[in-house]
Scaffold this motif. Structure first.
Motif, PDB file in Angstrom:
ATOM      1  N   SER A 161       0.801  -1.075  -0.059  1.00 18.75           N
ATOM      2  CA  SER A 161       0.005   0.078  -0.062  1.00 18.75           C
ATOM      3  C   SER A 161       0.697   1.289  -0.016  1.00 18.75           C
ATOM      4  CB  SER A 161      -0.846  -0.042   1.151  1.00 18.75           C
ATOM      5  OG  SER A 161      -0.371  -0.057   2.391  1.00 18.75           O
ATOM      6  N   VAL A 162       2.081   1.084   0.607  1.00 14.02           N
ATOM      7  CA  VAL A 162       2.994   2.243   0.504  1.00 14.02           C
ATOM      8  C   VAL A 162       3.313   2.740  -1.079  1.00 14.02           C
ATOM      9  CG1 VAL A 162       5.147   3.357   1.276  1.00 14.02           C
ATOM     10  CG2 VAL A 162       3.696   1.968   2.892  1.00 14.02           C
ATOM     11  N   ALA A 163       3.808   1.705  -1.646  1.00 13.69           N
ATOM     12  CA  ALA A 163       4.001   2.036  -3.093  1.00 13.69           C
ATOM     13  C   ALA A 163       3.086   2.560  -3.827  1.00 13.69           C
ATOM     14  CB  ALA A 163       4.911   0.872  -3.730  1.00 13.69           C
ATOM     15  N   ALA A 164       1.762   1.800  -3.697  1.00 10.36           N
ATOM     16  CA  ALA A 164       0.744   2.127  -4.274  1.00 10.36           C
ATOM     17  C   ALA A 164       0.032   3.538  -3.996  1.00 10.36           C
ATOM     18  CB  ALA A 164      -0.506   1.164  -4.086  1.00 10.36           C
ATOM     19  N   SER A 165       0.576   4.207  -2.779  1.00 12.57           N
ATOM     20  CA  SER A 165       0.246   5.510  -2.422  1.00 12.57           C
ATOM     21  C   SER A 165       0.480   6.604  -3.372  1.00 12.57           C
ATOM     22  CB  SER A 165       0.390   5.654  -0.986  1.00 12.57           C
ATOM     23  OG  SER A 165       1.617   6.095  -0.958  1.00 12.57           O
ATOM     24  N   GLY A 166       1.694   6.429  -4.002  1.00  9.07           N
ATOM     25  CA  GLY A 166       2.302   7.567  -4.594  1.00  9.07           C
ATOM     26  C   GLY A 166       3.209   8.329  -3.852  1.00  9.07           C
ATOM     27  N   CYS A 167       3.213   8.174  -2.312  1.00  5.67           N
ATOM     28  CA  CYS A 167       3.978   8.903  -1.594  1.00  5.67           C
ATOM     29  C   CYS A 167       5.285   8.689  -1.232  1.00  5.67           C
ATOM     30  CB  CYS A 167       3.411   8.924  -0.199  1.00  5.67           C
ATOM     31  SG  CYS A 167       1.451   9.849  -0.129  1.00  5.67           S
ATOM     32  N   PRO A 168       6.263   9.583  -1.223  1.00  5.47           N
ATOM     33  CA  PRO A 168       7.529   9.066  -0.960  1.00  5.47           C
ATOM     34  C   PRO A 168       7.927   8.468   0.573  1.00  5.47           C
ATOM     35  CG  PRO A 168       7.409  11.535  -0.679  1.00  5.47           C
ATOM     36  CD  PRO A 168       5.971  11.104  -1.088  1.00  5.47           C
ATOM     37  N   TYR A 169       8.726   7.440   0.605  1.00  6.24           N
ATOM     38  CA  TYR A 169       9.025   6.959   1.737  1.00  6.24           C
ATOM     39  C   TYR A 169      10.305   7.308   2.429  1.00  6.24           C
ATOM     40  CZ  TYR A 169      10.155   3.277   5.233  1.00  6.24           C
ATOM     41  OH  TYR A 169      10.774   2.620   6.430  1.00  6.24           O
ATOM     42  N   LEU A 170      10.352   7.490   3.826  1.00  6.69           N
ATOM     43  CA  LEU A 170      11.472   7.790   4.471  1.00  6.69           C
ATOM     44  C   LEU A 170      11.879   6.998   5.569  1.00  6.69           C
ATOM     45  CD1 LEU A 170      14.064  10.051   4.817  1.00  6.69           C
ATOM     46  CD2 LEU A 170      12.424  11.403   6.287  1.00  6.69           C
ATOM     47  N   HIS A 171      13.056   6.388   5.662  1.00 13.52           N
ATOM     48  CA  HIS A 171      13.132   5.611   6.800  1.00 13.52           C
ATOM     49  C   HIS A 171      13.419   6.531   7.902  1.00 13.52           C
ATOM     50  CE1 HIS A 171      15.002   2.822   9.748  1.00 13.52           C
ATOM     51  NE2 HIS A 171      14.783   1.762   8.836  1.00 13.52           N
ATOM     52  N   LYS A 172      12.451   6.019   9.288  1.00 11.93           N
ATOM     53  CA  LYS A 172      12.888   7.131  10.273  1.00 11.93           C
ATOM     54  C   LYS A 172      14.306   7.477  10.781  1.00 11.93           C
ATOM     55  CE  LYS A 172       8.289   6.098  12.431  1.00 11.93           C
ATOM     56  NZ  LYS A 172       7.832   5.667  13.424  1.00 11.93           N
ATOM     57  N   ALA A 173      15.057   6.269  10.681  1.00  9.33           N
ATOM     58  CA  ALA A 173      16.598   6.769  11.225  1.00  9.33           C
ATOM     59  C   ALA A 173      17.193   7.716  10.209  1.00  9.33           C
ATOM     60  CB  ALA A 173      17.400   5.496  11.027  1.00  9.33           C
ATOM     61  N   ASP A 174      16.683   8.058   8.963  1.00 10.49           N
ATOM     62  CA  ASP A 174      17.515   8.837   7.938  1.00 10.49           C
ATOM     63  C   ASP A 174      16.830  10.324   7.969  1.00 10.49           C
ATOM     64  OD1 ASP A 174      18.805   6.721   6.808  1.00 10.49           O
ATOM     65  OD2 ASP A 174      17.367   6.182   5.645  1.00 10.49           O
ATOM     66  N   LEU A 175      16.046  10.600   8.876  1.00 13.47           N
ATOM     67  CA  LEU A 175      15.328  11.916   9.212  1.00 13.47           C
ATOM     68  C   LEU A 175      16.250  13.006   9.655  1.00 13.47           C
ATOM     69  CD1 LEU A 175      13.089  13.795   8.755  1.00 13.47           C
ATOM     70  CD2 LEU A 175      12.193  13.159  11.093  1.00 13.47           C
ATOM     71  N   GLY A 176      16.742  13.874   9.072  1.00 12.49           N
ATOM     72  CA  GLY A 176      17.483  14.868   9.494  1.00 12.49           C
ATOM     73  C   GLY A 176      17.315  16.074   8.460  1.00 12.49           C
ATOM     74  N   SER A 177      17.999  17.194   9.165  1.00 15.36           N
ATOM     75  CA  SER A 177      17.715  18.695   8.215  1.00 15.36           C
ATOM     76  C   SER A 177      18.038  18.422   6.790  1.00 15.36           C
ATOM     77  CB  SER A 177      18.556  19.680   8.850  1.00 15.36           C
ATOM     78  OG  SER A 177      18.288  19.939  10.179  1.00 15.36           O
ATOM     79  N   ALA A 178      19.148  17.929   6.423  1.00 19.22           N
ATOM     80  CA  ALA A 178      19.429  17.786   4.843  1.00 19.22           C
ATOM     81  C   ALA A 178      18.572  16.992   4.284  1.00 19.22           C
ATOM     82  CB  ALA A 178      20.864  17.310   5.044  1.00 19.22           C
ATOM     83  N   GLU A 179      18.109  15.885   4.690  1.00 17.20           N
ATOM     84  CA  GLU A 179      16.959  14.993   4.172  1.00 17.20           C
ATOM     85  C   GLU A 179      15.548  15.702   3.897  1.00 17.20           C
ATOM     86  OE1 GLU A 179      15.534  11.891   2.271  1.00 17.20           O
ATOM     87  OE2 GLU A 179      17.726  12.105   2.681  1.00 17.20           O
ATOM     88  N   LEU A 180      15.395  16.486   5.141  1.00 14.53           N
ATOM     89  CA  LEU A 180      14.112  17.255   5.120  1.00 14.53           C
ATOM     90  C   LEU A 180      14.239  18.369   4.006  1.00 14.53           C
ATOM     91  CD1 LEU A 180      11.559  17.533   6.698  1.00 14.53           C
ATOM     92  CD2 LEU A 180      12.674  19.294   8.051  1.00 14.53           C
ATOM     93  N   ARG A 181      15.174  18.970   3.680  1.00 14.52           N
ATOM     94  CA  ARG A 181      15.422  19.941   2.598  1.00 14.52           C
ATOM     95  C   ARG A 181      15.295  19.460   1.222  1.00 14.52           C
ATOM     96  NH1 ARG A 181      18.697  22.489   6.566  1.00 14.52           N
ATOM     97  NH2 ARG A 181      20.539  21.722   5.631  1.00 14.52           N
ATOM     98  N   GLY A 182      16.109  18.215   1.186  1.00 15.26           N
ATOM     99  CA  GLY A 182      16.053  17.432   0.167  1.00 15.26           C
ATOM    100  C   GLY A 182      14.916  16.921  -0.377  1.00 15.26           C
ATOM    101  N   LEU A 183      14.011  16.285   0.547  1.00 14.64           N
ATOM    102  CA  LEU A 183      12.568  15.958   0.092  1.00 14.64           C
ATOM    103  C   LEU A 183      11.777  17.127  -0.417  1.00 14.64           C
ATOM    104  CD1 LEU A 183      11.899  13.798   3.209  1.00 14.64           C
ATOM    105  CD2 LEU A 183      11.848  12.965   0.825  1.00 14.64           C
ATOM    106  N   TRP A 184      11.856  18.236   0.150  1.00 18.35           N
ATOM    107  CA  TRP A 184      10.974  19.476  -0.172  1.00 18.35           C
ATOM    108  C   TRP A 184      11.316  19.906  -1.519  1.00 18.35           C
ATOM    109  CZ3 TRP A 184       6.541  20.724   1.011  1.00 18.35           C
ATOM    110  CH2 TRP A 184       6.165  22.198   0.754  1.00 18.35           C
ATOM    111  N   HIS A 185      12.638  19.976  -2.081  1.00 19.96           N
ATOM    112  CA  HIS A 185      13.483  20.232  -3.159  1.00 19.96           C
ATOM    113  C   HIS A 185      13.018  19.246  -4.427  1.00 19.96           C
ATOM    114  CE1 HIS A 185      15.035  23.954  -1.770  1.00 19.96           C
ATOM    115  NE2 HIS A 185      15.768  23.226  -0.743  1.00 19.96           N
ATOM    116  N   ARG A 186      12.684  18.015  -3.734  1.00 21.46           N
ATOM    117  CA  ARG A 186      12.630  16.969  -4.944  1.00 21.46           C
ATOM    118  C   ARG A 186      11.177  17.276  -5.581  1.00 21.46           C
ATOM    119  NH1 ARG A 186      12.788  10.850  -3.369  1.00 21.46           N
ATOM    120  NH2 ARG A 186      11.017  11.357  -2.037  1.00 21.46           N
ATOM    121  N   PHE A 187      10.367  17.933  -5.020  1.00 18.42           N
ATOM    122  CA  PHE A 187       9.031  18.209  -5.395  1.00 18.42           C
ATOM    123  C   PHE A 187       8.890  19.644  -6.273  1.00 18.42           C
ATOM    124  CE2 PHE A 187       8.221  15.316  -1.948  1.00 18.42           C
ATOM    125  CZ  PHE A 187       7.199  14.497  -2.462  1.00 18.42           C
TER     126      PHE A 187
END
Length: 126
Positions: A95-121
């Motif tokens: 269901s995660v893949a079918a949702s179309g939403c990006p996935y982030l492993h909780k251990a990877d959450l950081g400021s750089a990743e947060l900005r990167g996710l935002w810019h990816r869109f």
């Protein structure tokens, strides 16, 4: 340049606190709220109009993270939902893949990743 408004959704308070801390220390991002269930997430998103929702995949109650994400996007197509969990990508529910939403492993959450996710869109700089 406006701030990116973030809603953190997780049934585990320690992760909500950790994610909130990351958001607070990331320039251009502001925490607008937290929720502990899918139903709370849908209600909070309707009230707070976040730009970005960090949503746990597994949530208590009848509405999991994928279902809550679908309801939020149906109401606000501009909202960006990022599904988060401790699953390895290979072990994610289909269901995660079918949702179309990006996935982030909780251990990877950081400021750089947060900005990167935002810019990816292709959204405005935060």
């Amino acid at each position: 340049m406006s701030e990116v408004r973030v809603l953190v959704v997780d049934d585990q308070r320690p992760f909500r606190l950790a994610a909130a801390a990351v958001v607070r220390r990331t320039a251009g991002f502001v925490l607008v709220g937290e929720a502990a269930s899918g139903a709370e997430a849908v209600a909070a998103a309707g009230e707070l109009a976040p730009d970005l929702v960090l949503m746990d995949v597994n949530l208590p109650g009848e509405l999991d993270g994928v279902g809550a994400a679908a309801r939020i996007v149906a109401r606000d197509p501009a909202a960006v939902i990022v599904l988060c969990s401790t699953y390895d990508r290979a072990d994610l529910p289909s269901s995660v893949a079918a949702s179309g939403c990006p996935y982030l492993h909780k251990a990877d959450l950081g400021s750089a990743e947060l900005r990167g996710l935002w810019h990816r869109f292709g959204l405005p700089s935060a």
